[in-house]
Design an enzyme around this catalytic site. Sequence first.
Site, PDB file in Angstrom:
ATOM      1  N   HIS A   7       0.835  -1.200   0.000  1.00  0.00           N
ATOM      2  CA  HIS A   7       0.000   0.000   0.000  1.00  0.00           C
ATOM      3  C   HIS A   7       0.870   1.250   0.000  1.00  0.00           C
ATOM      4  CE1 HIS A   7      -2.723   2.910   2.257  1.00  0.00           C
ATOM      5  NE2 HIS A   7      -3.418   2.623   1.163  1.00  0.00           N
ATOM      6  N   GLU A  34       0.414  -0.568  -4.716  1.00  0.00           N
ATOM      7  CA  GLU A  34      -0.701   0.352  -4.899  1.00  0.00           C
ATOM      8  C   GLU A  34      -0.144   1.758  -4.808  1.00  0.00           C
ATOM      9  OE1 GLU A  34      -3.855   3.130  -3.327  1.00  0.00           O
ATOM     10  OE2 GLU A  34      -1.930   2.536  -2.461  1.00  0.00           O
ATOM     11  N   HIS A  49      -0.737  10.900  -2.574  1.00  0.00           N
ATOM     12  CA  HIS A  49      -2.061  10.550  -2.059  1.00  0.00           C
ATOM     13  C   HIS A  49      -2.947  11.756  -1.784  1.00  0.00           C
ATOM     14  CE1 HIS A  49      -5.043   9.584   1.076  1.00  0.00           C
ATOM     15  NE2 HIS A  49      -5.178   8.458   0.392  1.00  0.00           N
ATOM     16  N   ASP A 230       0.461  -1.882   4.481  1.00  0.00           N
ATOM     17  CA  ASP A 230       1.619  -0.997   4.627  1.00  0.00           C
ATOM     18  C   ASP A 230       2.887  -1.783   4.936  1.00  0.00           C
ATOM     19  OD1 ASP A 230       0.083   1.340   4.298  1.00  0.00           O
ATOM     20  OD2 ASP A 230      -0.383   1.437   6.437  1.00  0.00           O
TER      21      ASP A 230
END
Length: 242
Positions: A7, A34, A49, A230
């Site tokens: 992530h 991702e 992000h 993560d």
Amino acid sequence: MTQIFGHRGAAGTCPENTMVSFKAAFEAGADGIELDVQMSSDGQIVVIHDEKLDRTTNLKGFVKDFSYRELSKADASYKFADYAGHAPIPLLEEVLQWAASIPHFLVNIELKNGIIDYEGIEEKVIKIIRNFQMEKAAILSSFNHYSLAKCRELSEEIELGVLYSEGLYKPWEYAAKLKAGALHPHVYAVNRDIIVSAQARGISVRPFTVNNEAIMKELYEQNCSGFFTDYPEKARVLIPAT
């Protein structure tokens, strides 16, 4: 096989959404990464992000108000001081150029256009994917489902992942209406029945963000398609490579 997606790379141990983080996820044994994309003022697709730069960089303001030349000078080391000066904001092109050289490595690209309407972002992202011949290795996801529908109009071959955070009734039917091949629910918005029902209908299920080891084990035991974490290094130890 349950696939592990880093992530924002290996965001638990590295500056999120940077090449440092993506490479760390790969080295940890992740099946893919991702990342999140937005658009600079001069139309470049940048990997970050938040709509604002304040949290993860040394700049302040909205991503959309800076040119890529300005963004490229930002320090995106976030809370990881050891990476200061070595973690710039990458272009999507830079990430895909690297990922395209890794066999069977997947890249989930989340379009961050739920708050700011980046006109043309779908076309630009799909063009970049095609330039690197990654149509079969890329997944497009978004909380903006209008954007996902547009992506499907533009491309029949790239997989779509429907992002959602709360209970969705028969989500596999909703995914089918969008011609999406995957559901990407918040980990607390999914259960065994949804996983089984969706996957039995050919819809992959990949919850986010799974950092709890017990939940990782549960998803593995349920043969869940994959999950975002993560800590891909932690997930790989719990879920052996096949």
